[in-house]
Design a protein around this motif. Structure first.
Motif, PDB file in Angstrom:
ATOM      1  N   GLU A  47       0.832  -1.192   0.000  1.00 33.05           N
ATOM      2  CA  GLU A  47       0.000   0.000   0.000  1.00 33.05           C
ATOM      3  C   GLU A  47       0.874   1.252   0.000  1.00 33.05           C
ATOM      4  O   GLU A  47       2.103   1.184   0.133  1.00 33.05           O
ATOM      5  CB  GLU A  47      -0.909   0.002   1.234  1.00 33.05           C
ATOM      6  N   ARG A 121       2.822  -2.749  10.661  1.00 31.18           N
ATOM      7  CA  ARG A 121       1.793  -2.083   9.871  1.00 31.18           C
ATOM      8  C   ARG A 121       1.868  -0.589  10.104  1.00 31.18           C
ATOM      9  O   ARG A 121       2.334  -0.125  11.151  1.00 31.18           O
ATOM     10  CB  ARG A 121       0.408  -2.613  10.222  1.00 31.18           C
ATOM     11  N   PRO A 161      -1.534  -5.132   5.934  1.00 33.79           N
ATOM     12  CA  PRO A 161      -2.239  -3.903   5.549  1.00 33.79           C
ATOM     13  C   PRO A 161      -2.711  -3.121   6.775  1.00 33.79           C
ATOM     14  O   PRO A 161      -3.100  -3.691   7.799  1.00 33.79           O
ATOM     15  CB  PRO A 161      -3.415  -4.407   4.714  1.00 33.79           C
ATOM     16  N   ALA A 165      -6.189   0.689   4.851  1.00 37.94           N
ATOM     17  CA  ALA A 165      -6.102  -0.114   3.633  1.00 37.94           C
ATOM     18  C   ALA A 165      -7.122  -1.240   3.633  1.00 37.94           C
ATOM     19  O   ALA A 165      -7.733  -1.544   2.594  1.00 37.94           O
ATOM     20  CB  ALA A 165      -4.685  -0.675   3.490  1.00 37.94           C
ATOM     21  N   GLN A 166      -7.335  -1.872   4.790  1.00 34.19           N
ATOM     22  CA  GLN A 166      -8.319  -2.956   4.852  1.00 34.19           C
ATOM     23  C   GLN A 166      -9.724  -2.426   4.594  1.00 34.19           C
ATOM     24  O   GLN A 166     -10.516  -3.051   3.862  1.00 34.19           O
ATOM     25  CB  GLN A 166      -8.252  -3.633   6.222  1.00 34.19           C
ATOM     26  N   ASN A 169      -9.960  -1.618   0.874  1.00 32.77           N
ATOM     27  CA  ASN A 169     -10.083  -2.833   0.059  1.00 32.77           C
ATOM     28  C   ASN A 169     -11.481  -3.436   0.165  1.00 32.77           C
ATOM     29  O   ASN A 169     -12.051  -3.896  -0.832  1.00 32.77           O
ATOM     30  CB  ASN A 169      -9.034  -3.849   0.487  1.00 32.77           C
TER      31      ASN A 169
END
Length: 338
Positions: A47, A121, A161, A165-166, A169
């Motif tokens: 990412e 992360r 992630p 980002a999760q 997505n």
């Protein structure tokens, strides 16, 4: 008005003070927090690392344990060997960071920690848009370790992630699934269903059912309005009062009392029943023993009686064949001419 030398002296003093303050500020930023990178690690992300800069803190569950020292692209740091296909691994961003292991304390070796779920992360610090690198243990089944097609320079702590980002997505996946829905077909099906429903309610079977139901309700309302419901209710109320009077009358109470007495007598008879059964068993046992004794005594008598009967039968045969022998002596000599 001060002289030129005094003015130069003041300006020089201000410059020296500024230099000292700048050096002190740099020392405060670089080492004032007591962090010294004693071991280097690296991690990779698929990412964007926007908001994460060199010098950003590395935290383990909120505790500062190191700093980011280098950020770059994997393709620039680890060139792809000739003949190797360009895979998704070369699209990542690498981060190198130093950890002050004195701040971490006792921990397993890096391989064991990664096997237990140690991951890195990117985490946002408040709403300012500034990010930092966070180390934490997560589920190793949910975030498995993937191998890299190059040889890392430092021990690798796998990256996972970020929360942003999760969420991104998941939203993109939801939007993609919504985009894949056959909206036109669904609209046509709904329109056809509404058309069929309108046709059924206007002149189809459903309309016929509704008309019959309306007719039935009309007939029922007419029967209710024209019938003597008040009289029926009065009769029902009178029957209920008669039944209540009958239940409270002396006959029912006497019958209940008699039933109670009969139940008590039956209970007493049931209590005496085991003793009666036991006495009957003793009587039957005594009768069985008496029968056995009688059979034992009767058997010799029967044998003697059978023998006597046989003797009487033989005597009767002899008397019938030669009665003179029984009266006068030996029987006559048989005729040899026969």
């Amino acid at each position: 008005m001060p002289s030129g030398k005094a003015l130069y002296a003041r300006v020089g003093a201000l410059v020296l003070v500024g230099i000292v303050l700048a050096v002190a500020f740099v020392l405060f930023l670089a080492g004032g927090r007591g962090l010294q990178a004693t071991q280097m690690f690296e991690t990779y992300f698929e990412e964007s690392v926007q908001g994460l800069d060199v010098g950003a803190p590395v935290r383990y569950r909120g505790v500062a344990v190191g700093r980011v020292t280098q950020i770059g692209l994997v393709t620039a740091e680890y060139p792809r060997p000739a003949g190797m296909p360009y895979s998704a691994g070369f699209q990542r961003v690498f981060l190198r960071f130093g950890l002050d292991l004195r701040q971490v304390g006792e921990t397993p070796d890096i391989d064991e920690a990664v096997r237990l779920g140690l991951r890195a992360r990117i985490t946002a610090q408040g709403i300012t848009g500034v990010n930092y690198l966070e180390l934490d243990f997560v589920s190793p089944q949910r975030f498995p370790v993937t191998a890299q097609p190059w040889q890392p320079l430092y021990p690798v702590i796998p990256g996972v992630p970020s929360t942003v980002a999760q969420v991104t997505n998941a939203a993109e996946l939801l939007i993609q699934r919504l985009a894949d829905l056959p909206v036109d077909q669904i609209s046509n099906d709904i329109a056809g269903l509404l058309s069929n429903l309108n046709r059924q309610t206007s002149d189809g079977d459903l309309a016929q059912v509704l008309r019959e139901a309306a007719t039935t309700m009309t007939l029922l309302r007419t029967a209710v309005e024209g019938g003597d419901l008040a009289g029926a209710l009065d009769e029902f109320r009178s029957a209920a009062a008669d039944a209540r009077t009958l239940l409270n009358g002396p006959e029912i109470r006497g019958a209940m009392a008699n039933a109670s007495g009969a139940a008590a007598e039956l209970r007493r008879a049931a209590q005496r029943l085991p003793g009666a059964v036991e006495g009957m068993e003793r009587t039957m046992r005594a009768a069985r023993e008496t029968t056995v004794d009688v059979q034992a005594e009767l058997l010799p008598i029967l044998i003697d009686l059978r023998a006597t009967t046989a003797n009487l039968r033989a005597t009767a045969e002899q008397l019938r064949s030669s009665p003179s022998q029984m009266l006068f002596g030996a029987p006559p000599t048989p005729d040899r001419r026969r």
